[in-house]
Design a protein around this motif. Structure first.
Motif, mmCIF file in Angstrom:
data_model
loop_
_atom_site.group_PDB
_atom_site.id
_atom_site.type_symbol
_atom_site.label_atom_id
_atom_site.label_comp_id
_atom_site.label_asym_id
_atom_site.label_seq_id
_atom_site.Cartn_x
_atom_site.Cartn_y
_atom_site.Cartn_z
ATOM 1 N N PHE A 117 0.852 -1.183 0.000
ATOM 2 C CA PHE A 117 0.000 0.000 0.000
ATOM 3 C C PHE A 117 0.890 1.235 0.000
ATOM 4 C CE2 PHE A 117 0.459 1.264 4.497
ATOM 5 C CZ PHE A 117 0.886 0.084 5.084
ATOM 6 N N THR A 118 0.291 2.395 -0.255
ATOM 7 C CA THR A 118 1.060 3.633 -0.376
ATOM 8 C C THR A 118 1.406 4.130 1.019
ATOM 9 O OG1 THR A 118 -0.170 4.124 -2.398
ATOM 10 C CG2 THR A 118 1.165 5.897 -1.455
ATOM 11 N N PHE A 119 2.516 3.646 1.507
ATOM 12 C CA PHE A 119 2.931 3.841 2.901
ATOM 13 C C PHE A 119 2.935 5.310 3.304
ATOM 14 C CE2 PHE A 119 5.198 2.751 6.706
ATOM 15 C CZ PHE A 119 6.134 3.745 6.907
ATOM 16 N N SER A 120 3.442 6.172 2.420
ATOM 17 C CA SER A 120 3.655 7.575 2.797
ATOM 18 C C SER A 120 2.354 8.316 3.081
ATOM 19 C CB SER A 120 4.452 8.302 1.709
ATOM 20 O OG SER A 120 3.752 8.263 0.489
ATOM 21 N N ASP A 139 1.704 11.318 8.247
ATOM 22 C CA ASP A 139 2.464 11.456 7.011
ATOM 23 C C ASP A 139 3.388 12.662 7.011
ATOM 24 O OD1 ASP A 139 -0.095 12.958 4.873
ATOM 25 O OD2 ASP A 139 0.260 13.085 7.023
ATOM 26 N N ASP A 140 3.092 13.681 7.828
ATOM 27 C CA ASP A 140 3.991 14.840 7.866
ATOM 28 C C ASP A 140 4.943 14.818 9.053
ATOM 29 O OD1 ASP A 140 1.699 17.404 9.184
ATOM 30 O OD2 ASP A 140 2.609 15.661 10.106
ATOM 31 N N GLY A 141 4.946 13.699 9.782
ATOM 32 C CA GLY A 141 5.897 13.528 10.874
ATOM 33 C C GLY A 141 5.399 13.917 12.244
ATOM 34 N N SER A 142 4.160 14.368 12.354
ATOM 35 C CA SER A 142 3.600 14.662 13.674
ATOM 36 C C SER A 142 3.480 13.379 14.472
ATOM 37 C CB SER A 142 2.233 15.314 13.535
ATOM 38 O OG SER A 142 2.337 16.545 12.871
ATOM 39 N N ASN A 169 9.830 2.520 3.610
ATOM 40 C CA ASN A 169 8.537 2.012 4.088
ATOM 41 C C ASN A 169 8.659 1.383 5.476
ATOM 42 O OD1 ASN A 169 7.514 2.823 1.660
ATOM 43 N ND2 ASN A 169 6.757 0.819 1.020
ATOM 44 N N THR A 170 9.326 2.098 6.348
ATOM 45 C CA THR A 170 9.632 1.548 7.675
ATOM 46 C C THR A 170 9.345 2.566 8.770
ATOM 47 O OG1 THR A 170 11.393 0.166 6.745
ATOM 48 C CG2 THR A 170 11.461 0.545 9.098
ATOM 49 N N VAL A 171 8.858 2.074 9.889
ATOM 50 C CA VAL A 171 8.688 2.873 11.094
ATOM 51 C C VAL A 171 9.432 2.194 12.237
ATOM 52 C CG1 VAL A 171 7.031 3.645 12.840
ATOM 53 C CG2 VAL A 171 6.516 3.928 10.431
ATOM 54 N N LEU A 172 10.147 2.965 13.008
ATOM 55 C CA LEU A 172 10.887 2.454 14.167
ATOM 56 C C LEU A 172 10.265 2.980 15.458
ATOM 57 C CD1 LEU A 172 14.554 3.072 12.967
ATOM 58 C CD2 LEU A 172 13.233 0.968 12.805
ATOM 59 N N LEU A 173 10.355 2.181 16.505
ATOM 60 C CA LEU A 173 9.929 2.618 17.830
ATOM 61 C C LEU A 173 11.101 2.401 18.784
ATOM 62 C CD1 LEU A 173 7.504 3.716 19.479
ATOM 63 C CD2 LEU A 173 7.035 1.351 20.141
ATOM 64 N N GLN A 174 11.823 3.455 19.080
ATOM 65 C CA GLN A 174 12.930 3.381 20.028
ATOM 66 C C GLN A 174 12.363 3.404 21.441
ATOM 67 O OE1 GLN A 174 16.412 3.159 19.436
ATOM 68 N NE2 GLN A 174 16.418 2.756 21.652
#
Length: 121
Positions: A27-30, A53-56, A76-81
């Motif tokens: 899917f369109t991740f962004s 999508d805008d980083g909020s 297409n990746t999200v991290l949770l530190q």
């Protein structure tokens, strides 16, 4: 093929750190808000953090100041530190995608299978 795949969970001592990741396909991740949720045995699923999508970003009170969410639209990746982990952070952690910027799980369309995070001495 699952649209979202989590990795990077594990066993860590209290005060330690982990950095689970969420990889998206199909899917369109962004366009999407990506959220992290967790569910401990016998408890309801809880919204932990999300990034639109805008980083909020949003963080629940229980993790604010300890967890940091970030995204890389090119990968297409999200991290949770996750830092300064506590035993009460123990749960299965799921990532999910929504067209809405919200921590409410019912607004999310795509889900991963989850990754276990265990915080124990």
């Amino acid at each position: 093929q699952w649209p979202l795949v989590e990795s990077g969970g594990g066993l860590v001592q209290p005060g330690g750190s982990l950095r689970p990741s969420c990889a998206a396909t199909g899917f369109t991740f962004s366009y999407y808000t990506i959220g992290w949720f967790r569910q401990a045995p016998g408890k309801e699923r809880e919204g932990v953090s999300c990034i639109n999508d805008d980083g909020s970003t949003y963080y629940s009170e229980s993790v604010k100041g300890r967890f940091t969410i970030s995204r890389d639209n090119a990968k297409n990746t999200v991290l949770l530190q996750m830092n300064d982990l506590k035993p009460e952070d123990t749960a299965v952690y799921y990532c999910a995608a929504s067209l809405y910027y919200t921590p409410v799980s019912t607004r999310y369309d795509y889900w991963g299978r989850g990754t276990q995070v265990t915080v124990s001495p």
